[in-house]
Write an enzyme that holds these catalytic residues in place. Structure first.
Site, mmCIF file in Angstrom:
data_model
loop_
_atom_site.group_PDB
_atom_site.id
_atom_site.type_symbol
_atom_site.label_atom_id
_atom_site.label_comp_id
_atom_site.label_asym_id
_atom_site.label_seq_id
_atom_site.Cartn_x
_atom_site.Cartn_y
_atom_site.Cartn_z
ATOM 1 N N HIS A 61 -1.430 -0.301 -9.830
ATOM 2 C CA HIS A 61 -2.113 -1.189 -8.873
ATOM 3 C C HIS A 61 -2.670 -2.456 -9.562
ATOM 4 O O HIS A 61 -3.882 -2.696 -9.561
ATOM 5 C CB HIS A 61 -3.235 -0.429 -8.152
ATOM 6 C CG HIS A 61 -3.582 -1.043 -6.819
ATOM 7 N ND1 HIS A 61 -3.968 -0.306 -5.733
ATOM 8 C CD2 HIS A 61 -3.593 -2.335 -6.404
ATOM 9 C CE1 HIS A 61 -4.208 -1.106 -4.702
ATOM 10 N NE2 HIS A 61 -3.984 -2.352 -5.098
ATOM 11 N N GLU A 94 -3.672 7.290 -4.735
ATOM 12 C CA GLU A 94 -3.828 6.807 -6.102
ATOM 13 C C GLU A 94 -5.266 7.058 -6.597
ATOM 14 O O GLU A 94 -6.177 7.101 -5.767
ATOM 15 C CB GLU A 94 -3.457 5.310 -6.201
ATOM 16 C CG GLU A 94 -4.177 4.401 -5.237
ATOM 17 C CD GLU A 94 -3.635 2.962 -5.299
ATOM 18 O OE1 GLU A 94 -2.433 2.748 -5.079
ATOM 19 O OE2 GLU A 94 -4.450 2.061 -5.553
ATOM 20 N N ARG A 113 0.836 -1.188 0.000
ATOM 21 C CA ARG A 113 0.000 0.000 0.000
ATOM 22 C C ARG A 113 0.878 1.249 0.000
ATOM 23 O O ARG A 113 1.905 1.291 0.702
ATOM 24 C CB ARG A 113 -0.900 0.038 1.251
ATOM 25 C CG ARG A 113 -2.096 -0.898 1.213
ATOM 26 C CD ARG A 113 -3.164 -0.472 0.192
ATOM 27 N NE ARG A 113 -4.308 -1.370 0.165
ATOM 28 C CZ ARG A 113 -4.466 -2.411 -0.651
ATOM 29 N NH1 ARG A 113 -3.536 -2.700 -1.542
ATOM 30 N NH2 ARG A 113 -5.559 -3.145 -0.593
HETATM 31 P P1 NAP Z 1 -0.866 -11.082 5.619
HETATM 32 O O1 NAP Z 1 -0.806 -12.521 5.267
HETATM 33 O O2 NAP Z 1 -1.742 -10.635 6.723
HETATM 34 O O3 NAP Z 1 0.639 -10.601 5.894
HETATM 35 C C1 NAP Z 1 0.977 -9.369 6.455
HETATM 36 C C2 NAP Z 1 2.356 -9.472 7.075
HETATM 37 O O4 NAP Z 1 2.749 -8.172 7.511
HETATM 38 C C3 NAP Z 1 2.421 -10.402 8.257
HETATM 39 O O5 NAP Z 1 3.538 -11.224 8.142
HETATM 40 C C4 NAP Z 1 2.554 -9.473 9.462
HETATM 41 O O6 NAP Z 1 3.342 -10.103 10.466
HETATM 42 C C5 NAP Z 1 3.269 -8.282 8.830
HETATM 43 N N1 NAP Z 1 2.994 -7.043 9.557
HETATM 44 C C6 NAP Z 1 1.786 -6.544 9.915
HETATM 45 N N2 NAP Z 1 1.944 -5.396 10.597
HETATM 46 C C7 NAP Z 1 3.274 -5.174 10.671
HETATM 47 C C8 NAP Z 1 4.051 -4.146 11.260
HETATM 48 N N3 NAP Z 1 3.497 -3.142 11.944
HETATM 49 N N4 NAP Z 1 5.392 -4.223 11.147
HETATM 50 C C9 NAP Z 1 5.975 -5.250 10.486
HETATM 51 N N5 NAP Z 1 5.278 -6.270 9.909
HETATM 52 C C10 NAP Z 1 3.945 -6.219 10.001
HETATM 53 O O7 NAP Z 1 -1.305 -10.202 4.361
HETATM 54 P P2 NAP Z 1 -1.093 -10.532 2.811
HETATM 55 O O8 NAP Z 1 -2.236 -11.337 2.316
HETATM 56 O O9 NAP Z 1 0.293 -11.006 2.595
HETATM 57 O O10 NAP Z 1 -1.288 -9.056 2.210
HETATM 58 C C11 NAP Z 1 -0.402 -8.011 2.598
HETATM 59 C C12 NAP Z 1 -0.866 -6.674 2.059
HETATM 60 O O11 NAP Z 1 -0.669 -6.627 0.654
HETATM 61 C C13 NAP Z 1 -2.365 -6.391 2.219
HETATM 62 O O12 NAP Z 1 -2.666 -5.859 3.495
HETATM 63 C C14 NAP Z 1 -2.659 -5.418 1.100
HETATM 64 O O13 NAP Z 1 -2.607 -4.101 1.576
HETATM 65 C C15 NAP Z 1 -1.527 -5.650 0.100
HETATM 66 N N6 NAP Z 1 -2.030 -6.138 -1.196
HETATM 67 C C16 NAP Z 1 -1.769 -5.422 -2.321
HETATM 68 C C17 NAP Z 1 -2.242 -5.859 -3.535
HETATM 69 C C18 NAP Z 1 -1.987 -5.112 -4.810
HETATM 70 O O14 NAP Z 1 -2.833 -5.125 -5.679
HETATM 71 N N7 NAP Z 1 -0.828 -4.478 -4.980
HETATM 72 C C19 NAP Z 1 -2.988 -7.057 -3.617
HETATM 73 C C20 NAP Z 1 -3.208 -7.769 -2.442
HETATM 74 C C21 NAP Z 1 -2.720 -7.300 -1.231
HETATM 75 P P3 NAP Z 1 3.162 -9.712 12.040
HETATM 76 O O15 NAP Z 1 1.686 -9.713 12.306
HETATM 77 O O16 NAP Z 1 3.924 -10.763 12.778
HETATM 78 O O17 NAP Z 1 3.770 -8.370 12.186
#
Ligand code: NAP
Length: 307
Positions: free
Chosen positions: A273, A255, A226
């Site tokens: 995106h 965006e 993001r």
């Molecule tokens: P996820 O499985 O929940 O993974 C998020 C990771 O971030 C976890 O390992 C979490 O570990 C870590 N995290 C959370 N808060 C943190 C902090 N304050 N400091 C350091 N690490 C932190 O989520 P995901 O499915 O991989 O998706 C991740 C993100 O990608 C989404 O939230 C979304 O915004 C983005 N995304 C973007 C697109 C796009 O089109 N570009 C598409 C899909 C998703 P801990 O809880 O141990 O910290």
């Protein structure tokens, strides 16, 4: 996607946004009158004020995304509105774009595409020399579903994986990657950084003037998560100073507008995106968002709730 809209209309008395109109707060509130739930997308800004003004009939916001930074989940909880997301189904497609950002930025794809289109190039031994991924250290900020999939592909390209989460993963999920309890420690070994954590109060501008200084000189910064996580002015300044060699970005603050400072840099490999933009993934996301609504209306709960 048509089949998903048909399904929504079959299962619910649904009002569709067939022209993908960007709804104002006023229009969103008008349309929500008489509705029990809303299937929202990340362009629907459901902030505290909007949520407070929603009609009492609305009991669920089923977000068409895994991220939910567009929704104030605390305000929703206070109003007893459940918020759900679409995890898992978009992991592979988004990780593919995460890898494309790394490759595009490291191998100077923007400059290459422009030169190829203009036929303004001549092969020579030192033309458009980029950074090779093999043997390079990849720092993953947010080793969740998407981060781990990026790590898996990057390992097959010969990259060495480091990561930072608030909690260390078990060995199975770590898959040989090195954990850094502190972000600054991760940054200090990241020849390439891949931002994969959610946008939250804790992560807004986590990549900023101060933290960028911990990167090795000439590092590459990519963001598939993001825009809010990156302080654009600081990153553009780091590009100007060549502290950062190149950036690969799929997401932006505010965006579809992006900071014009990025456009001045040929070393900025930028996408609009596209993370989850494949037919298979968008269909799976739509089906899951509809299933989340169905599950909630049948059981009063949903396994993909986030608040
Ligand atoms: P996820 O499985 O929940 O993974 C998020 C990771 O971030 C976890 O390992 C979490 O570990 C870590 N995290 C959370 N808060 C943190 C902090 N304050 N400091 C350091 N690490 C932190 O989520 P995901 O499915 O991989 O998706 C991740 C993100 O990608 C989404 O939230 C979304 O915004 C983005 N995304 C973007 C697109 C796009 O089109 N570009 C598409 C899909 C998703 P801990 O809880 O141990 O910290």
């Amino acid at each position: 996607m048509r089949s998903c809209e048909d399904k929504a209309v079959k299962v619910f008395d649904a009002k569709l946004n067939s022209n993908d109109e960007l709804y104002s707060q006023e229009k969103l509130l008008d349309l929500s009158v008489g509705c029990d739930g809303i299937l929202s997308s990340l362009t629907d800004k459901l902030d505290e004020d909007t949520i407070n003004k929603l009609p009492g009939s609305v009991k669920i916001l089923s977000n068409f995304a895994v991220g939910f930074g567009n929704i104030n989940i605390v305000a929703a909880k206070k109003k007893n509105i459940l918020v759900t997301n679409t995890p898992e189904v978009l992991t592979d497609a988004t990780a593919e774009i995460g890898i494309l950002l790394i490759l595009g930025a490291c191998r100077r794809a923007s400059e290459g595409i422009e030169a190829a289109r203009e036929s303004s190039w001549k092969w020579s031994a030192d033309y458009l020399i980029g950074k090779q991924l093999t043997g390079t250290r990849l720092g993953i900020l947010g080793m969740g579903r998407i981060g781990r999939k990026i790590a898996k592909i990057a390992m097959s390209l010969g990259m060495v994986i480091h990561y930072h989460n608030r909690s260390k993963l078990n060995a199975d999920k770590e898959n040989g990657a090195t954990y850094h309890k502190e972000l600054k420690s991760l940054l200090s070994v990241s020849d390439v950084l891949s931002v994969c954590c959610p946008a939250s109060k804790e992560t807004v501008n986590l990549i900023n003037k101060d933290t960028l200084e911990y990167l090795p000189k000439g590092a590459v910064v990519t963001n598939v998560a993001r825009g809010d996580i990156v302080d654009d002015e600081a990153l553009i300044d780091a590009l100007n100073r060549r502290k950062v060699y190149a950036v690969g970005l799929d997401v932006y603050k505010g965006e579809p507008n992006l900071n014009p400072g990025y456009l001045k840099h040929k070393s900025a490999f930028i996408l609009p995106h596209l993370g989850s933009a494949t037919k298979e993934t968008r269909t799976a996301m739509a089906n899951l968002a509809i299933n989340n609504l169905e599950e909630f209306f049948k059981t009063g709960n949903c396994k993909n709730k986030v608040n």
